[in-house]
Design an enzyme around this catalytic site. Structure first.
Site, PDB file in Angstrom:
ATOM      1  CE  LYS A 151      -1.495   1.656   4.091  1.00 46.26           C
ATOM      2  NZ  LYS A 151      -1.239   3.079   4.405  1.00 46.26           N
ATOM      3  CG  ASN A 152       2.420   2.671   3.527  1.00 48.52           C
ATOM      4  OD1 ASN A 152       1.258   2.997   3.316  1.00 48.52           O
ATOM      5  ND2 ASN A 152       2.899   2.450   4.743  1.00 48.52           N
ATOM      6  NE  ARG A 203       0.751  12.248   6.957  1.00 54.01           N
ATOM      7  CZ  ARG A 203       1.317  13.429   7.109  1.00 54.01           C
ATOM      8  NH1 ARG A 203       0.725  14.356   7.793  1.00 54.01           N
ATOM      9  NH2 ARG A 203       2.495  13.664   6.576  1.00 54.01           N
ATOM     10  CB  CYS A 219      -4.236  10.715  11.806  1.00 56.89           C
ATOM     11  SG  CYS A 219      -2.645   9.922  11.815  1.00 56.89           S
ATOM     12  NE  ARG A 222       1.057  10.512   9.823  1.00 52.66           N
ATOM     13  CZ  ARG A 222       0.730   9.463   9.100  1.00 52.66           C
ATOM     14  NH1 ARG A 222      -0.446   8.910   9.244  1.00 52.66           N
ATOM     15  NH2 ARG A 222       1.566   8.961   8.235  1.00 52.66           N
ATOM     16  N   PRO A 223       3.044  16.610  10.844  1.00 48.76           N
ATOM     17  CG  PRO A 223       5.056  17.470  11.659  1.00 48.76           C
ATOM     18  CD  PRO A 223       4.042  16.388  11.902  1.00 48.76           C
ATOM     19  CG  ASP A 261       8.044  20.374   9.269  1.00 51.05           C
ATOM     20  OD1 ASP A 261       7.339  19.348   9.399  1.00 51.05           O
ATOM     21  OD2 ASP A 261       9.173  20.477   9.779  1.00 51.05           O
ATOM     22  CG  LEU A 262      10.738  17.574   7.428  1.00 49.47           C
ATOM     23  CD1 LEU A 262      10.986  16.155   7.932  1.00 49.47           C
ATOM     24  CD2 LEU A 262      12.022  18.402   7.541  1.00 49.47           C
ATOM     25  CG  ASP A 321       3.778   1.568   9.295  1.00 50.13           C
ATOM     26  OD1 ASP A 321       3.414   2.425  10.115  1.00 50.13           O
ATOM     27  OD2 ASP A 321       3.998   1.816   8.097  1.00 50.13           O
ATOM     28  NE  ARG A 369      -6.557   4.378   5.864  1.00 51.26           N
ATOM     29  CZ  ARG A 369      -5.557   4.651   6.704  1.00 51.26           C
ATOM     30  NH1 ARG A 369      -5.781   4.708   7.993  1.00 51.26           N
ATOM     31  NH2 ARG A 369      -4.351   4.892   6.263  1.00 51.26           N
TER      32      ARG A 369
HETATM   33  N1  EPU Z   1       7.582  14.478   9.990  1.00 48.13           N
HETATM   34  C1  EPU Z   1       7.841  15.800  10.212  1.00 48.13           C
HETATM   35  N2  EPU Z   1       7.676  16.681   9.167  1.00 48.13           N
HETATM   36  C2  EPU Z   1       7.266  16.289   7.945  1.00 48.13           C
HETATM   37  C3  EPU Z   1       7.013  14.923   7.716  1.00 48.13           C
HETATM   38  C4  EPU Z   1       7.182  14.024   8.762  1.00 48.13           C
HETATM   39  O1  EPU Z   1       8.203  16.203  11.317  1.00 48.13           O
HETATM   40  O2  EPU Z   1       7.146  17.139   7.047  1.00 48.13           O
HETATM   41  C5  EPU Z   1       7.757  13.508  11.083  1.00 48.13           C
HETATM   42  C6  EPU Z   1       6.478  12.754  11.407  1.00 48.13           C
HETATM   43  O3  EPU Z   1       5.650  13.484  12.278  1.00 48.13           O
HETATM   44  C7  EPU Z   1       7.020  11.491  12.019  1.00 48.13           C
HETATM   45  C8  EPU Z   1       8.279  11.239  11.208  1.00 48.13           C
HETATM   46  O4  EPU Z   1       8.638  12.506  10.640  1.00 48.13           O
HETATM   47  O5  EPU Z   1       7.382  11.723  13.347  1.00 48.13           O
HETATM   48  C9  EPU Z   1       8.162  10.218  10.101  1.00 48.13           C
HETATM   49  O6  EPU Z   1       7.050  10.501   9.295  1.00 48.13           O
HETATM   50  P1  EPU Z   1       7.018  10.186   7.743  1.00 48.13           P
HETATM   51  O7  EPU Z   1       6.928  11.458   6.990  1.00 48.13           O
HETATM   52  O8  EPU Z   1       8.129   9.257   7.407  1.00 48.13           O
HETATM   53  O9  EPU Z   1       5.629   9.431   7.609  1.00 48.13           O
HETATM   54  P2  EPU Z   1       4.732   9.423   6.311  1.00 48.13           P
HETATM   55  O10 EPU Z   1       5.590   9.477   5.131  1.00 48.13           O
HETATM   56  O11 EPU Z   1       3.660  10.442   6.435  1.00 48.13           O
HETATM   57  C10 EPU Z   1       4.665   6.861   5.896  1.00 48.13           C
HETATM   58  C11 EPU Z   1       3.636   5.770   5.909  1.00 48.13           C
HETATM   59  C12 EPU Z   1       3.219   5.470   7.344  1.00 48.13           C
HETATM   60  C13 EPU Z   1       4.473   5.071   8.133  1.00 48.13           C
HETATM   61  C14 EPU Z   1       5.506   6.200   8.062  1.00 48.13           C
HETATM   62  C15 EPU Z   1       6.816   5.861   8.760  1.00 48.13           C
HETATM   63  C16 EPU Z   1       2.441   6.026   3.825  1.00 48.13           C
HETATM   64  C17 EPU Z   1       1.176   6.343   3.129  1.00 48.13           C
HETATM   65  N3  EPU Z   1       2.457   6.167   5.136  1.00 48.13           N
HETATM   66  O12 EPU Z   1       4.022   8.016   6.432  1.00 48.13           O
HETATM   67  O13 EPU Z   1       2.354   4.341   7.268  1.00 48.13           O
HETATM   68  O14 EPU Z   1       4.121   4.849   9.478  1.00 48.13           O
HETATM   69  O15 EPU Z   1       5.800   6.471   6.674  1.00 48.13           O
HETATM   70  O16 EPU Z   1       7.376   4.724   8.245  1.00 48.13           O
HETATM   71  O17 EPU Z   1       3.401   5.640   3.201  1.00 48.13           O
HETATM   72  C18 EPU Z   1       0.654   2.889   7.939  1.00 48.13           C
HETATM   73  O18 EPU Z   1       0.803   2.295   6.862  1.00 48.13           O
HETATM   74  O19 EPU Z   1      -0.056   2.436   8.875  1.00 48.13           O
HETATM   75  C19 EPU Z   1       1.302   4.189   8.117  1.00 48.13           C
HETATM   76  C20 EPU Z   1       0.930   5.064   9.050  1.00 48.13           C
END
Ligand code: EPU
Length: 420
Positions: free
Chosen positions: A22-23, A91, A115, A120-121, A123-124, A306, A398
């Protein structure tokens, strides 16, 4: 809302085939927006999240088809303004921002909210796009991005909790069409990001450093259509490993890539679970008692956040005290209170869950709060004595393809109870 009714205590036995990730599928679908040609994605899991992503792409003007696990996307004409409500609800949809800005030099996307697992910001993501020349404004709940042109740059993408998975994918996709060279430092190394990079290379992008924390992208003028098979879902594979281990089962897992979940295999073995390669498949079995073990979630190749919830459900069966520390998301322990309804003894101390395992779990009505928490409750229900009703399994739908039929094929007594 549908529920699962599980009669626990049956060891899982038989064979299961892992679906596409999925991811990986979500950012791959977004990447298809980078070209006007047709892109084909194979082994796409049929999930509410992947169906939702197709609706988002359609709302942007793309033509899509989804048949027998194969998705085709043709974004010949495209608008940069997505449906606010559709995008806000998922998201993962944030990863349309990079492709839209790269292709149209303009994108308006609703700001994804926090969520249950954390704030889940983004900013990056925004920092990366700004470094490529995007002018970003947040207005009325939207992210509005514009650029005269995108130009390569060196971008450090590490955040408070380490690299960002979808943020790396977003910048990678935008940089593929930017002028000049982009270097992403502290890039996420997750296999899903590498899969996106492979897809982009198939479309004509120039990317070096795949799988490493430094990605170098030399922008090209145009990308073309391609045909790509999505990698197997390592989180689904790990979920089945935990379920088999929790029920003292013996299951042959087909279609997974064990090199994508070495940290989980290592901890399973430390806990006393047997794992054996059989050709291209992986056999998981447990005969003896489970031993306690400590885990800390980390970016890849560390233990994945995860799989944290599913592992806690497993460790409830281990005789002794285990400590599970969550380092990626600040509030990803919603499953703990529900597991406690089933007799688990768990205390939360800051970012750690302290599990005193070994007492049998007993079935209870429980509430799923997010995708992986739901999987943990299903595992607990399969291992528990008596009946467990897991409510609100739309979270599970999902991210897990045909979960109940895969478990039924392994001998589990699990039924979907349809709600209104
Ligand atoms: N973060 C920031 N700023 C940003 C983005 C992220 O501070 O701009 C922080 C997040 O708050 C968190 C960390 O960085 O503390 C890692 O977040 P990441 O951005 O890697 O998460 P994501 O890309 O939004 C994906 C998966 C998640 C999985 C995470 C971590 C998808 C659709 N989602 O989310 O999957 O937990 O990577 O591996 O790919 C799930 O499948 O259940 C799920 C939540």
């Amino acid at each position: 809302m549908d529920s699962f009714l599980i009669k626990g205590g049956i060891p899982l036995q038989g064979e299961v085939t892992i679906s596409g990730s999925k991811n990986a599928a979500l950012p791959l679908m977004a990447a298809a927006l980078l070209t006007a040609d047709t892109c084909t994605l194979r082994r796409v899991p049929d999930l509410s999240d992947t169906r939702f992503m197709l609706r988002i792409l359609e709302s942007l003007g793309a033509e899509t088809r989804f048949e027998n696990g194969t998705v085709t996307i043709r974004a010949a004409s495209l608008r940069g303004f997505g449906d606010y409500d559709l995008i806000r609800k998922m998201r993962g949809s944030i990863c349309i921002l990079g492709p839209l800005l790269a292709r149209l030099k303009e994108a308006t996307v609703s700001l994804p909210g926090g969520c249950i697992i954390g704030t889940r910001p983004i900013d990056l993501h925004l920092k990366g796009l700004a470094a490529l020349g995007g002018r970003i404004e947040i207005e009325g709940g939207y992210v509005k991005a514009k650029a005269k042109k995108l130009e390569g740059n060196t971008i450090f993408l590490g955040g408070r909790a380490g690299p960002t998975v979808l943020g790396t994918a977003n910048i990678l996709m935008a940089a593929a069409l930017a002028e000049g060279v982009t270097v992403i430092e502290s890039a996420a190394c997750e296999p899903e990001v590498t899969d996106v990079a492979h897809f982009l290379i198939g479309m004509g992008a120039k990317i070096q450093g795949l799988g490493s924390p430094t990605l170098t992208i030399t922008g090209v003028r145009e990308l073309h259509g391609t045909d790509h098979e999505v990698i197997p879902d390592r989180i689904e594979a790990c979920t089945f490993l935990c379920a088999a281990a929790a029920t003292k089962g013996d299951v042959l897992v087909h279609g997974a890539k064990p090199e994508h979940f070495g940290a989980v295999s290592d901890k399973l073995q430390e806990a006393g679970v047997q794992l054996k390669r059989e050709g291209a498949s992986l056999r998981v079995s447990r005969s003896g008692r489970l031993k306690p073990t400590d885990i800390t979630t980390l970016p890849y190749a560390g233990f994945p956040t995860d799989v944290q919830a599913q592992f806690i459900a497993l460790l409830c069966q281990a005789h002794g005290t285990s400590v599970v520390t969550e380092r990626i998301f600040e509030s990803r322990f919603m499953h703990v209170a529900e597991l406690m309804r089933m007799g688990a003894e768990i205390a939360i101390e800051g970012p750690s869950a302290i599990i005193k395992g070994g007492r049998p779990l007993s079935g209870a009505p429980v509430m799923a709060s997010d995708l992986r928490a739901s999987a943990a409750l299903v595992i607990a229900g399969l291992a528990a004595e008596g009946e467990t009703m897991v409510n609100r399994i739309y979270h599970l739908d999902r991210g897990y393809e045909r979960m109940e039929s895969k478990l039924q094929a392994l001998g589990a007594n699990i039924q979907r109870v349809e709600g209104e």
